[in-house]
Motif scaffolding. Structure first.
Motif, mmCIF file in Angstrom:
data_model
loop_
_atom_site.group_PDB
_atom_site.id
_atom_site.type_symbol
_atom_site.label_atom_id
_atom_site.label_comp_id
_atom_site.label_asym_id
_atom_site.label_seq_id
_atom_site.Cartn_x
_atom_site.Cartn_y
_atom_site.Cartn_z
ATOM 1 N N ASN A 303 0.827 -1.219 0.000
ATOM 2 C CA ASN A 303 0.000 0.000 0.000
ATOM 3 C C ASN A 303 0.857 1.262 0.000
ATOM 4 O OD1 ASN A 303 -2.431 -1.520 0.122
ATOM 5 N ND2 ASN A 303 -2.180 -1.732 2.351
ATOM 6 N N GLY A 304 1.936 1.231 -0.782
ATOM 7 C CA GLY A 304 2.793 2.396 -0.920
ATOM 8 C C GLY A 304 3.709 2.649 0.246
ATOM 9 N N LYS A 305 3.831 1.697 1.187
ATOM 10 C CA LYS A 305 4.679 1.875 2.356
ATOM 11 C C LYS A 305 5.670 0.719 2.482
ATOM 12 C CE LYS A 305 1.314 4.450 5.134
ATOM 13 N NZ LYS A 305 0.587 4.504 6.438
ATOM 14 N N ASP A 306 6.847 1.020 3.003
ATOM 15 C CA ASP A 306 7.816 -0.036 3.285
ATOM 16 C C ASP A 306 7.319 -0.884 4.441
ATOM 17 O OD1 ASP A 306 9.503 0.818 1.319
ATOM 18 O OD2 ASP A 306 10.729 2.066 2.639
ATOM 19 N N THR A 307 7.413 -2.200 4.261
ATOM 20 C CA THR A 307 6.863 -3.132 5.242
ATOM 21 C C THR A 307 7.828 -4.284 5.447
ATOM 22 O OG1 THR A 307 4.638 -2.594 4.457
ATOM 23 C CG2 THR A 307 4.861 -4.569 5.822
ATOM 24 N N VAL A 308 7.895 -4.771 6.664
ATOM 25 C CA VAL A 308 8.676 -5.966 6.972
ATOM 26 C C VAL A 308 7.738 -7.163 6.950
ATOM 27 C CG1 VAL A 308 10.131 -7.136 8.658
ATOM 28 C CG2 VAL A 308 10.315 -4.669 8.361
ATOM 29 N N PHE A 309 8.044 -8.126 6.075
ATOM 30 C CA PHE A 309 7.224 -9.320 5.937
ATOM 31 C C PHE A 309 7.912 -10.508 6.600
ATOM 32 C CE2 PHE A 309 6.082 -6.661 2.318
ATOM 33 C CZ PHE A 309 4.692 -6.699 2.355
ATOM 34 N N SER A 310 7.108 -11.393 7.134
ATOM 35 C CA SER A 310 7.631 -12.633 7.704
ATOM 36 C C SER A 310 7.859 -13.633 6.573
ATOM 37 C CB SER A 310 6.643 -13.202 8.725
ATOM 38 O OG SER A 310 7.094 -14.443 9.219
ATOM 39 N N ASN A 311 8.995 -14.272 6.587
ATOM 40 C CA ASN A 311 9.320 -15.261 5.560
ATOM 41 C C ASN A 311 8.742 -16.612 5.975
ATOM 42 O OD1 ASN A 311 10.399 -16.780 3.524
ATOM 43 N ND2 ASN A 311 12.539 -16.366 4.024
ATOM 44 N N PRO A 312 7.780 -17.149 5.232
ATOM 45 C CA PRO A 312 7.160 -18.416 5.637
ATOM 46 C C PRO A 312 8.139 -19.591 5.686
ATOM 47 C CG PRO A 312 6.492 -17.784 3.414
ATOM 48 C CD PRO A 312 7.198 -16.615 3.996
ATOM 49 N N ASP A 313 9.224 -19.511 4.908
ATOM 50 C CA ASP A 313 10.258 -20.549 4.947
ATOM 51 C C ASP A 313 11.602 -19.871 5.135
ATOM 52 O OD1 ASP A 313 11.998 -22.632 4.702
ATOM 53 O OD2 ASP A 313 11.211 -23.383 2.800
ATOM 54 N N PRO A 314 12.118 -19.796 6.376
ATOM 55 C CA PRO A 314 13.370 -19.078 6.650
ATOM 56 C C PRO A 314 14.594 -19.663 5.949
ATOM 57 C CG PRO A 314 12.140 -19.474 8.678
ATOM 58 C CD PRO A 314 11.488 -20.300 7.612
ATOM 59 N N LEU A 315 14.462 -20.881 5.389
ATOM 60 C CA LEU A 315 15.584 -21.459 4.658
ATOM 61 C C LEU A 315 15.714 -20.868 3.258
ATOM 62 C CD1 LEU A 315 15.293 -25.262 5.588
ATOM 63 C CD2 LEU A 315 16.664 -23.480 6.700
ATOM 64 N N ILE A 316 14.664 -20.246 2.761
ATOM 65 C CA ILE A 316 14.699 -19.635 1.439
ATOM 66 C C ILE A 316 15.238 -18.213 1.572
ATOM 67 C CG2 ILE A 316 13.361 -18.931 -0.569
ATOM 68 C CD1 ILE A 316 13.550 -21.932 -0.221
ATOM 69 N N GLN A 317 16.317 -17.934 0.866
ATOM 70 C CA GLN A 317 16.938 -16.607 0.921
ATOM 71 C C GLN A 317 16.225 -15.693 -0.081
ATOM 72 O OE1 GLN A 317 21.411 -17.050 1.898
ATOM 73 N NE2 GLN A 317 20.926 -18.937 0.811
ATOM 74 N N ARG A 318 15.149 -15.095 0.417
ATOM 75 C CA ARG A 318 14.291 -14.284 -0.433
ATOM 76 C C ARG A 318 15.069 -13.155 -1.096
ATOM 77 N NH1 ARG A 318 8.624 -14.896 0.240
ATOM 78 N NH2 ARG A 318 8.578 -13.311 -1.396
ATOM 79 N N THR A 319 14.651 -12.825 -2.303
ATOM 80 C CA THR A 319 15.263 -11.770 -3.128
ATOM 81 C C THR A 319 16.742 -12.040 -3.397
ATOM 82 O OG1 THR A 319 15.734 -10.318 -1.240
ATOM 83 C CG2 THR A 319 13.600 -10.055 -2.296
ATOM 84 N N SER A 320 17.064 -13.266 -3.771
ATOM 85 C CA SER A 320 18.449 -13.572 -4.140
ATOM 86 C C SER A 320 18.575 -14.067 -5.580
ATOM 87 C CB SER A 320 19.046 -14.623 -3.188
ATOM 88 O OG SER A 320 18.328 -15.844 -3.251
ATOM 89 N N GLY A 321 17.472 -14.243 -6.292
ATOM 90 C CA GLY A 321 17.520 -14.791 -7.639
ATOM 91 C C GLY A 321 17.857 -13.758 -8.705
ATOM 92 N N TYR A 322 18.285 -14.239 -9.855
ATOM 93 C CA TYR A 322 18.574 -13.378 -11.012
ATOM 94 C C TYR A 322 18.675 -14.257 -12.250
ATOM 95 C CZ TYR A 322 23.450 -14.963 -11.231
ATOM 96 O OH TYR A 322 24.585 -15.722 -11.380
ATOM 97 N N ARG A 323 18.818 -13.618 -13.426
ATOM 98 C CA ARG A 323 18.969 -14.350 -14.685
ATOM 99 C C ARG A 323 20.174 -13.799 -15.456
ATOM 100 N NH1 ARG A 323 13.655 -13.204 -14.174
ATOM 101 N NH2 ARG A 323 13.700 -11.529 -15.732
#
Length: 807
Positions: A303-323
């Motif tokens: 909703n246009g605001k910075d937010t801290v989200f809980s990672n449902p699987d802490p083993l997954i390093q969110r926002t680490s992928g690329y091509r």
């Protein structure tokens, strides 16, 4: 962003080449049945030479009148047959692998092929068969195959090699004879090496210790020399078309990679066209290890605001992928046996690459960054190489290499709950010219010599964007826009086989460097505007190799290296870590390395090989970060954050010493084992306290043990990879200030724990066309993070790949 298409021809124009020569020989391993690429084939009467392609095939039509054809390949018994015998064998030649010896051919030491027994310093080689079997995801992973190079990763799209306590702009990357290091290679960890495509790497070599006599600036810790696929030239009147297609999947990062390349040739002409594409998802770490590595949260927008989200699987390093996409086009024309002209075109680009280590940092209990990513990393190289082989008074062979490179990289970041996104972009043009020659003076004496010239031009831009309104405002650039850097050099290296068992090598190089930059004073009150540097550097080396018997070899080498200040050193303004800012310093001078190494090698009964190398390197006038003042102030406001002022200064002495040891053994039919260990200790002068502190890029003790079996198309290995611990007291001060990337000891201090992985790998050659590889990496699902890395390594990882080679 600059767009460049490097494919000189399209696949459709190759249809005319599809007719296969009826005289194509296939060379394979007699034990495993695997094809052997890049086997040298030659005859003396008539004088002819050919090389097998990556499928182990070569055109023998021109050899039809040869009484004896020799097949030579490193690690295999030489084979001699007449043309008629090859025909009778159905154009299939099987080479028997030889047992362990001290013989090996290397290129990197003098830029020309020579027997490794004549080289006084340690060199590690990575051969085509090992690259195919290990199936590395990136060029950084390819270097790790040696067991002698430590790889640091700040993010999944990264890989910064550490060699004998040095890294980044103190180690040199060379691609097809062209230096990749440029004017903005920094002292921090680099990821430029991932621009290279491991799937088109023919072989690679690592020179350990200073290599500045041959390669110039930056070759302080070592040189990484990569050679990509070489086109095979067709015999007169022949046509051929070959190539392969590969697909790979790995589970830990949901990686999906596809690769295809075509090889083609006719009458003195050959070419290679290649494309590789990789899609790396968010990387999953292991389930057994430090809890500090878990990714329990991540930052995002809601909703246009910075937010801290809980990672449902802490083993997954969110926002680490690329091509990533890699293209390569190589062409070769050999009008006569004496002239060889080759063109190489490389293009690599990525999507945005999240800077993972910055995305896990906290400040006052909330994320430091809402977003932090590298923009697409683009690298392009056009390389033209002309080689002439004919004995003259001045040379036996000479090579002219000219190249143009273009690099684009950018950084984009925004602090949590702030609206300003900072965009900084760098574009570098690089032109290089090399002339290298060798001359055999007498039966025992040889001379290698050459000249080199390089020019770098930099464009650095920046702006600030409001994430809510889209408004654009000015921002300080990372480097002085319009900066230029150049150097010219001449070198010579002399080799004398004093006796049958004793070889001497000595070399000298003189380099002149220059740099011009205009400092922007719009944002900071610098007391200077122009930075103009001009320096000279003299380097030398002296080495002796003693072979008291066929089984033993001793070598010792004394060498110097240097690194000239580049634009990154002189004019950079950036935040090195939270609360610190590095500013320009126009008074820098080159830093010098003085190194000594002693090596011992033993190969006994063709079944055992042991190598031991000890080394010591001292760095003087080291360019290091030190406190500085700007307009009388020791801190300034940088990007809205109060920051201590630092600058790069010639203010320290550093030293590193260590041991590299390896052992290999073979027994039975197809069984072998190897083990390697590297131990080093480095210290850097802290002039403020008049003490010595740990050196940042001195890696912990690390190594591997590998058991392998290969027979009749099958190959299996079981590998144990290990890293030692670095306690808090032995972390460099700069690393102690990065608690986000380390585990905590009992006292709550950051430290790098020891770790290991166990990997099983196997491949099967179903036919001459189909090959399958299966691996289970990190079998015990360890959660680990290599020293100084920002991202944890992959957990249990299933890797599947299939390769089809055109017949």
């Amino acid at each position: 962003m600059k767009k460049t298409i490097l494919f000189i021809g399209t696949l459709f124009c190759l249809v005319s080449l599809s007719a296969q020569s009826a005289a194509r020989v296939k060379v394979k391993d007699a034990q495993t049945g695997l094809p052997l690429p890049y086997v040298t084939i030659f005859s003396t009467n008539p004088s002819l030479q050919a090389v097998t392609d990556e499928t182990g095939q070569a055109d023998l039509q021109a050899f039809s009148s040869a009484a004896a054809i020799q097949f030579v390949y490193l690690g295999y018994e030489p084979h001699t047959s007449s043309y008629q015998e090859v025909v009778a064998q159905g154009f299939v030649v099987s080479l028997e692998p030889i047992d362990l010896t001290l013989e090996e051919v290397v290129v990197a030491a003098n830029r020309w092929e020579q027997d490794k027994r004549l080289v006084p310093n340690k060199i590690a080689s990575i051969r085509p068969g090992e690259i195919t079997f290990q199936n590395p995801q990136t060029a950084a992973d390819l270097l790790a195959i040696t067991g002698d190079v430590f790889i640091q990763k700040s993010q999944q799209g990264g890989g910064s090699p550490m060699i004998r306590g040095f890294a980044a702009n103190r180690v040199l990357i060379v691609v097809d004879g062209v230096r990749m290091n440029n004017a903005i290679f920094r002292s921090g960890n680099l990821q430029n090496i991932i621009s290279l495509d491991p799937l088109v790497t023919e072989n690679a070599e690592v020179i350990f210790g200073p290599g500045s006599v041959i390669y110039g600036s930056d070759a302080v810790g070592g040189v990484m020399d990569f050679h990509t696929l070489t086109p095979e030239v067709g015999a007169p009147g022949s046509r051929r078309l070959g190539g392969s297609v590969m697909a790979r999947y790995s589970s830990a990062g949901q990686e999906k990679t596809t690769h295809a390349h075509l090889t083609y040739g006719q009458s003195n002409f050959g070419g290679v066209t290649s494309i590789s594409y990789s899609d790396f998802g968010d990387l999953r770490m292991g389930s057994k290890g430090p809890e500090e590595y878990l990714r329990s949260w991540y930052a995002g927008r809601s909703n246009g605001k910075d937010t801290v989200f809980s990672n449902p699987d802490p083993l997954i390093q969110r926002t680490s992928g690329y091509r990533q996409l890699n293209l390569m086009q190589k062409l070769r024309w050999q009008p006569t046996p004496h002239w060889d002209l080759q063109y190489g075109g490389h293009y690599s680009t990525t999507t945005d690459v999240p800077r993972y280590d910055r995305l896990i940092e906290l400040r006052n209990g909330v994320p430091r960054s809402a977003e932090w990513y590298y923009g697409p990393q683009t690298w392009m190289m056009h390389n033209l190489q002309l080689r002439h082989q004919r004995e003259t008074a001045l040379f036996d062979q000479i090579r002219l290499t000219t190249a143009y490179q273009y690099l684009e990289e950018s950084r984009h970041d925004r602090s949590f709950n702030r609206s300003a996104v900072r965009h900084r972009t760098e574009q570098v043009d690089v032109i290089t010219v090399n002339i290298d020659a060798d001359k055999k003076l007498t039966e025992r004496q040889s001379l290698f010599y050459g000249v080199e010239w390089m020019w770098n031009g930099l464009r650095s831009t920046a702006y600030q964007e409001n994430v809510n309104s889209g408004a654009i405002s000015p921002l300080s650039t990372r480097y002085p826009d319009g900066s230029r850097m150049r150097f010219g050099a001449a070198y010579t290296n002399y080799r004398n086989e004093l006796q049958e068992a004793l070889t001497l090598q000595a070399g000298l190089r003189y380099t002149i460097t220059g740099l011009d930059a205009t400092i922007d004073t719009s944002f900071f009150p610098f007391p200077f505007v122009d930075a103009n540097l001009s320096n000279g550097a003299l380097n030398g080396s002296l080495g002796i190799v003693w072979r008291p018997s066929e089984n033993w070899q001793w070598n010792t080498n004394l060498s110097t290296g240097f690194r000239a200040p580049n634009i990154d050193d002189v004019g950079k303004i950036f935040d090195s870590e939270p609360g610190s800012v590095i500013i320009a310093n126009p008074d820098l001078r080159p830093e010098y390395a003085y190194s000594a190494e002693l090596g011992l090698a033993y190969a006994g009964n063709n079944r055992v090989k042991i190598e031991l190398t000890t080394f010591y390197t001292e760095l003087r006038q080291a360019m290091v970060r030190r406190p500085f003042t700007l307009d009388g102030q020791d801190s300034i406001l940088y990007d809205g954050v109060p920051s201590q002022v630092l600058s790069i200064q010639n203010a320290a002495r550093a030293f590193v010493y260590g041991i590299q040891a390896s052992a290999q053994t073979k027994w039975g039919k197809g069984w072998s084992m190897r083990g390697q260990i590297n131990w080093q200790r480095g210290r850097e002068q802290d002039d403020e306290n008049d003490t010595y502190v740990p050196l940042r890029h001195a890696a912990p003790a690390y190594g591997l043990v590998q058991l392998q079996y290969a027979r009749q198309g099958w190959r299996f290995s079981l590998q144990y990879l290990f890293n030692a611990e670095i306690p808090f007291a032995d972390l460099a001060p700069s690393e102690q200030e990065k608690p986000a990337i380390y585990a905590q000891d009992d006292a709550g201090n950051p430290y790098s724990p020891r770790w290991y992985t166990l990997t099983a790998r196997g491949s099967y050659l179903l036919s001459t066309q189909w090959q399958f590889t299966l691996a289970l990496e990190n079998i015990t699902d360890q959660r680990y993070r290599p020293y100084s890395s920002g991202i944890a390594g992959p957990g249990r990882n299933l890797v599947l790949s299939a390769t089809y080679r055109l017949p």
